[in-house]
Design an enzyme around this catalytic site. Structure first.
Site, PDB file in Angstrom:
ATOM      1  N   GLY A  93     112.857 108.728 128.428  1.00 25.96           N
ATOM      2  CA  GLY A  93     112.133 109.002 127.187  1.00 25.96           C
ATOM      3  C   GLY A  93     113.058 109.006 125.988  1.00 25.96           C
ATOM      4  O   GLY A  93     112.671 108.605 124.883  1.00 25.96           O
ATOM      5  N   ALA A  94     114.290 109.453 126.197  1.00 25.69           N
ATOM      6  CA  ALA A  94     115.216 109.530 125.066  1.00 25.69           C
ATOM      7  C   ALA A  94     115.493 108.132 124.526  1.00 25.69           C
ATOM      8  O   ALA A  94     115.662 107.940 123.319  1.00 25.69           O
ATOM      9  CB  ALA A  94     116.508 110.212 125.482  1.00 25.69           C
TER      10      ALA A  94
ATOM     11  N   GLY B  44     107.735 137.471 102.178  1.00 27.64           N
ATOM     12  CA  GLY B  44     106.308 137.393 102.456  1.00 27.64           C
ATOM     13  C   GLY B  44     105.799 135.976 102.320  1.00 27.64           C
ATOM     14  O   GLY B  44     106.533 134.996 102.512  1.00 27.64           O
ATOM     15  N   GLY B  45     104.532 135.881 101.933  1.00 27.19           N
ATOM     16  CA  GLY B  45     103.904 134.575 101.792  1.00 27.19           C
ATOM     17  C   GLY B  45     104.628 133.675 100.805  1.00 27.19           C
ATOM     18  O   GLY B  45     104.491 132.448 100.858  1.00 27.19           O
TER      19      GLY B  45
HETATM   20  C1  HXC Z   1     106.174 144.059  90.679  1.00 24.82           C
HETATM   21  C2  HXC Z   1     108.375 144.268  91.218  1.00 24.82           C
HETATM   22  C3  HXC Z   1     108.148 143.668  92.466  1.00 24.82           C
HETATM   23  C4  HXC Z   1     106.827 143.249  92.771  1.00 24.82           C
HETATM   24  C5  HXC Z   1     110.224 144.140  92.328  1.00 24.82           C
HETATM   25  N1  HXC Z   1     109.673 144.568  91.188  1.00 24.82           N
HETATM   26  N2  HXC Z   1     109.303 143.595  93.138  1.00 24.82           N
HETATM   27  N3  HXC Z   1     107.396 144.468  90.346  1.00 24.82           N
HETATM   28  N4  HXC Z   1     105.874 143.473  91.847  1.00 24.82           N
HETATM   29  N5  HXC Z   1     106.538 142.656  93.911  1.00 24.82           N
HETATM   30  C6  HXC Z   1     110.341 145.185  90.050  1.00 24.82           C
HETATM   31  C7  HXC Z   1     110.872 146.561  90.335  1.00 24.82           C
HETATM   32  O1  HXC Z   1     109.862 147.506  90.109  1.00 24.82           O
HETATM   33  C8  HXC Z   1     112.016 146.663  89.349  1.00 24.82           C
HETATM   34  O2  HXC Z   1     111.480 146.938  88.073  1.00 24.82           O
HETATM   35  C9  HXC Z   1     112.551 145.279  89.296  1.00 24.82           C
HETATM   36  O3  HXC Z   1     111.510 144.436  89.771  1.00 24.82           O
HETATM   37  C10 HXC Z   1     113.764 145.073  90.179  1.00 24.82           C
HETATM   38  O4  HXC Z   1     113.490 145.576  91.458  1.00 24.82           O
HETATM   39  P1  HXC Z   1     114.514 146.497  92.255  1.00 24.82           P
HETATM   40  O5  HXC Z   1     113.786 147.028  93.426  1.00 24.82           O
HETATM   41  O6  HXC Z   1     115.143 147.471  91.313  1.00 24.82           O
HETATM   42  O7  HXC Z   1     115.622 145.435  92.658  1.00 24.82           O
HETATM   43  P2  HXC Z   1     116.435 145.318  94.002  1.00 24.82           P
HETATM   44  O8  HXC Z   1     116.995 146.648  94.388  1.00 24.82           O
HETATM   45  O9  HXC Z   1     117.378 144.193  93.786  1.00 24.82           O
HETATM   46  O10 HXC Z   1     115.374 144.927  95.113  1.00 24.82           O
HETATM   47  C11 HXC Z   1     114.695 143.694  95.051  1.00 24.82           C
HETATM   48  C12 HXC Z   1     113.567 143.645  96.100  1.00 24.82           C
HETATM   49  C13 HXC Z   1     112.693 144.891  95.973  1.00 24.82           C
HETATM   50  C14 HXC Z   1     114.190 143.540  97.483  1.00 24.82           C
HETATM   51  C15 HXC Z   1     112.797 142.360  95.846  1.00 24.82           C
HETATM   52  O11 HXC Z   1     112.315 145.074  94.598  1.00 24.82           O
HETATM   53  C16 HXC Z   1     111.457 144.807  96.786  1.00 24.82           C
HETATM   54  O12 HXC Z   1     111.476 145.035  97.982  1.00 24.82           O
HETATM   55  N6  HXC Z   1     110.326 144.531  96.087  1.00 24.82           N
HETATM   56  C17 HXC Z   1     109.048 144.463  96.729  1.00 24.82           C
HETATM   57  C18 HXC Z   1     108.942 143.230  97.572  1.00 24.82           C
HETATM   58  C19 HXC Z   1     107.580 143.075  98.158  1.00 24.82           C
HETATM   59  O13 HXC Z   1     107.169 143.804  99.047  1.00 24.82           O
HETATM   60  N7  HXC Z   1     106.800 142.150  97.548  1.00 24.82           N
HETATM   61  C20 HXC Z   1     105.457 141.892  97.970  1.00 24.82           C
HETATM   62  C21 HXC Z   1     105.598 140.997  99.207  1.00 24.82           C
HETATM   63  S1  HXC Z   1     104.073 140.447  99.764  1.00 24.82           S
HETATM   64  P3  HXC Z   1     112.313 147.647  86.917  1.00 24.82           P
HETATM   65  O14 HXC Z   1     111.311 147.857  85.834  1.00 24.82           O
HETATM   66  O15 HXC Z   1     112.867 148.882  87.505  1.00 24.82           O
HETATM   67  O16 HXC Z   1     113.388 146.668  86.515  1.00 24.82           O
HETATM   68  C22 HXC Z   1     103.863 139.080  98.968  1.00 24.82           C
HETATM   69  C23 HXC Z   1     102.597 138.441  99.291  1.00 24.82           C
HETATM   70  C24 HXC Z   1     102.622 137.030  98.790  1.00 24.82           C
HETATM   71  O17 HXC Z   1     104.630 138.610  98.223  1.00 24.82           O
HETATM   72  C25 HXC Z   1     101.536 136.326  99.451  1.00 24.82           C
HETATM   73  C26 HXC Z   1     101.488 134.915  99.012  1.00 24.82           C
HETATM   74  C27 HXC Z   1     100.539 134.177  99.869  1.00 24.82           C
END
Ligand code: HXC
Length: 514
Positions: free
Chosen positions: A404-405, A169-170
Site C-alpha cells: 500500500g505504501a 476554547g472555541g
Molecule cells: C473579557 C477578558 C477576558 C474575556 C481576559 N479579559 N479575558 N475580558 N472577556 N474572555 C480581561 C481581564 O479581565 C483583564 O482586564 C485583561 O483582559 C487581561 O487579563 P488578565 O487575566 O489580567 O491577563 P493574564 O493574567 O495575562 O491572563 C490572560 C488569560 C486570562 C489567560 C487569557 O485572562 C483568562 O483566563 N481569561 C479568560 C479566558 C476564558 O475563559 N475565555 C473564555 C473561553 S471560552 P483588565 O481590565 O484587568 O486589564 C470561549 C468560547 C469561544 O472563548 C467559543 C467560540 C466558538
C-alpha cells in the site's frame, strides 16, 4: 482660523491617538514587560515599511458607552509583504484581554471578506482571552461568523494564523481552519479547555505550556506547523512562507529567478542509499541536493517525522515536496504521517503547486493502537488527496515501495504524471522477508537448515521482484534514473507538465475519509 486651530482636525487627531493607545499606556507597558509586542507593533514588523493602512479604528462594541475603547481590541487593515498585497488583523491584548465581541469579530470578518473578494492572502495575529464574557451569545455569533469566512476562504486565498498569546476554547478553531499555524515559543498557548477544567474533569495536573504550548502543538498534536523562536522570528516565517505561495487559487505561484543551474548533477546521490536495505539514510539530503540551493522550507518539521513535507523551488518554480524519512520508524506510514501528507497534498493542489514525491516506505505501521485508532481511514486520506490533485505530480521511488505504501506515495495508479525510480528501488507487494515467509512457509518448516534456505530465498526474491525493472518493463515506472540526474529529470518533467489541465468528474464534492 489656522489648520492647527480647526476643532474638527483636533478631534480627529485626538481620536486617532486614543485608538492607537488601545487599553492605555499601563497595559501596553505590561505587554512589553512580558516580552510581547503590541498589536500595532506586530503589524509594523510584519508588513513592508509604511504600507499599513488601518480600517475601522473607531469601531466599538457599544457606541453608547462613554468609556468604550476605540477599535474594540483588534487592529485590522491591509498592507504589503515584499510588495504583495495582504489583509491583516491583529488582536490587541491591552483591550479587554483581546477578547472577542461581535464588533471585534465583524472587523475580522470584514478583512476576511475583502481578502476573499480581492484574491489576497490573509494573516491573523492572535492574542486573546477568547469570547468576551460580558457579550454572551453575541460573542459566539461573532466567532461563528469568523469560522464561516475561514471555511469559505479555504482553498481560495492562503490563510495564515500566528498565535502570539492565549488562544483558548472555541477560539482555537479559527486558526485550525486556516492553512498554517505559527506559534511563538513559550508565550503562546492553544487548548479547548484550560488546565483548571482539565483537572476538574479528568484529575490530570498540567500547566498551560505543557497542555498547549508551542512545543506541544508543533511536536505532538500537529496543530502548529511552525514555531517562532520569538515574535520577530514568527513574523519572519510568515514573510518567508508567502514567497512560495500564490495570492489565490487562480494564479500561478510566484516564480523567482533561480541562481542554481537546472542542469546541475548531484553525484553524491549515487552513493547515498546504503547497500544494506535495512540501513537508514537521511532523505533530507536527497531533497537538499535536488531542489534549488537553499530553497527548502520544511513544514511540520517537528511532527510525524517519519514523513517529510515542505516547499522548495525547482529552477525557480515553487513546488510542494512529500517524502518519507527512513531514519524515523524506517519511513513507515502511521496515522499522523497520513494526516500530515494528505493535508499538505490538498494544500498544494488547492494553490497550484506541483507535487514532488520521494518515496521510501516499507508500508503502513503495524500495531494494535494504529489499527484501533483508525490507520485505515487516516491512510485512505493520502489516496484521496493524491487522486483529487490535478496539479502536476512527479514521483520518485528512492528505495522501498512495498504494498500500500507504494500505491499511496504518488504512484502512477493514483494519477502521477511521471513516475521515476532509482536503481536502488525495491517495488513489490511486500518486503522480501514477509514474502518468503508467506510463499515458502511449508518448505521452511521442514528444511534442514531453514536460516540458510531463507537467506537464499530472500536474495532470490530481491533479484526477481524487489527491483525497479519489473515495474519499468510493465510500464508502471516511466524510467529508472541515475540518482545524480534526479534534479535534471524533475525540472525536465515540470517544464512540460506545468500547464496540465485534467478533467475531474462533475460532483459537488467528494466525501473524504476522516
Ligand atoms: C473579557 C477578558 C477576558 C474575556 C481576559 N479579559 N479575558 N475580558 N472577556 N474572555 C480581561 C481581564 O479581565 C483583564 O482586564 C485583561 O483582559 C487581561 O487579563 P488578565 O487575566 O489580567 O491577563 P493574564 O493574567 O495575562 O491572563 C490572560 C488569560 C486570562 C489567560 C487569557 O485572562 C483568562 O483566563 N481569561 C479568560 C479566558 C476564558 O475563559 N475565555 C473564555 C473561553 S471560552 P483588565 O481590565 O484587568 O486589564 C470561549 C468560547 C469561544 O472563548 C467559543 C467560540 C466558538
Amino acid at each position: 482660523m489656522t489648520e492647527t486651530d480647526d476643532p474638527r482636525l483636533i478631534t480627529l487627531r485626538d481620536m486617532k491617538e486614543r485608538a492607537e493607545l488601545g487599553g492605555g499606556q499601563e497595559r501596553i507597558d505590561r505587554q512589553h514587560a512580558k516580552g510581547k509586542f503590541t498589536a500595532r507593533e506586530r503589524l509594523l514588523e510584519l508588513l513592508d515599511v509604511g504600507s499599513f493602512r488601518e480600517l475601522q479604528p473607531f469601531a466599538v462594541a457599544h457606541p453608547e458607552a462613554e468609556d468604550a475603547i476605540l477599535g474594540d481590541g483588534v487592529v485590522t487593515g491591509y498592507g504589503t509583504i515584499d510588495g504583495r498585497r495582504v489583509f491583516v488583523y491583529s488582536q490587541d491584548f491591552t483591550v479587554y484581554g483581546g477578547s472577542v465581541s461581535l464588533a471585534h469579530a465583524r472587523k475580522i470578518v470584514q478583512v476576511q471578506e475583502m481578502a476573499l473578494n480581492n484574491g489576497t492572502p490573509i494573516i491573523g495575529l492572535l492574542d486573546s482571552g477568547g469570547a468576551r464574557i460580558q457579550e454572551g451569545v453575541l460573542s459566539l455569533q461573532g466567532y461563528g461568523e469568523v469560522f464561516r469566512q475561514n471555511a469559505l476562504s479555504s482553498g481560495v486565498v492562503p490563510q495564515i494564523s500566528v498565535i502570539m498569546g492565549p488562544c483558548a476554547g472555541g477560539a482555537s478553531y479559527s486558526p485550525a481552519l486556516t492553512d498554517f499555524v505559527i506559534m511563538t515559543d513559550k508565550s503562546s498557548m492553544m487548548f479547548i479547555t484550560g488546565p483548571d477544567v482539565v483537572k476538574s474533569v479528568t484529575g490530570e495536573e498540567i500547566d498551560h505550556e505543557g497542555l498547549g504550548g508551542a512545543q506541544v502543538h508543533a511536536g505532538m498534536s500537529g496543530v502548529a506547523h511552525f514555531i517562532g523562536r520569538d515574535e520577530e522570528h514568527a513574523l519572519a516565517l510568515v514573510r518567508h512562507l508567502l514567497t512560495y505561495l500564490p495570492s489565490n487559487n487562480v494564479v500561478a505561484p510566484p516564480a523567482s529567478a533561480s541562481d542554481d543551474n537546472p542542469a546541475r548533477l548531484a553525484p553524491e546521490l549515487n552513493t547515498l542509499v546504503p547497500q544494506e536495505p535495512n540501513l537508514p539514510y537521511d532523505m533530507l539530503k536527497v531533497i537538499g541536493a535536488v531542489l534549488d540551493r537553499k530553497s527548502w522550507f520544511e513544514v511540520h518539521a517537528n511532527w510525524a517525522q517519519n514523513a517529510i513535507v515542505g516547499f522548495g523551488r525547482l529552477d525557480g518554480l515553487s513546488v510542494g515536496v512529500v517524502a518519507q524519512q527512513p531514519m524515523v520508524l524506517a519511513g513507515s506510514i502511521d496515522i499522523d504521517a497520513s494526516d500530515k501528507i494528505s493535508r499538505f497534498v490538498r494544500f498544494c493542489d488547492a494553490f497550484n503547486l506541483p507535487i514532488i514525491t520521494f518515496a521510501d516506505s516499507p508500508g503502513f505501521l503495524p500495531g494494535v493502537s494504529q489499527e484501533h485508532n483508525g490507520i485505515i481511514r487516516h491512510g485512505a486520506k493520502i489516496i484521496f488527496a493524491y487522486v483529487e490533485a490535478t496539479v502536476p505530480k512527479v514521483s520518485v521511488v528512492i528505495r522501498k515501495g512495498y504494498g500500500g505504501a507504494y500505491i499511496v506515495m504518488g504512484s502512477k495508479s493514483l494519477g502521477a504524471d511521471v513516475h521515476f525510480a532509482w536503481p536502488t528501488a525495491e517495488i513489490a507487494v511486500m518486503g522480501p522477508e514477509g514474502a518468503v515467509s508467506v510463499l515458502h512457509r511449508r518448505e521452511l518448516a521442514t528444511a534442514q537448515d531453514p536460516e540458510a534456505m531463507r537467506a537464499e530465498l530472500v536474495a532470490d526474491y530481491r533479484r526477481t521482484h524487489a527491483n525497479p525493472y519489473y515495474a519499468a518493463r510493465r510500464g508502471i515506472i516511466d524510467d529508472v534514473i541515475e540518482p545524480a540526474r534526479t534534479r535534471v529529470e524533475l525540472i525536465g518533467a515540470l517544464n512540460t507538465l506545468q500547464e496540465g489541465i485534467r478533467p475531474v468528474p462533475p460532483k459537488k464534492h467528494g466525501v473524504m475519509p476522516a
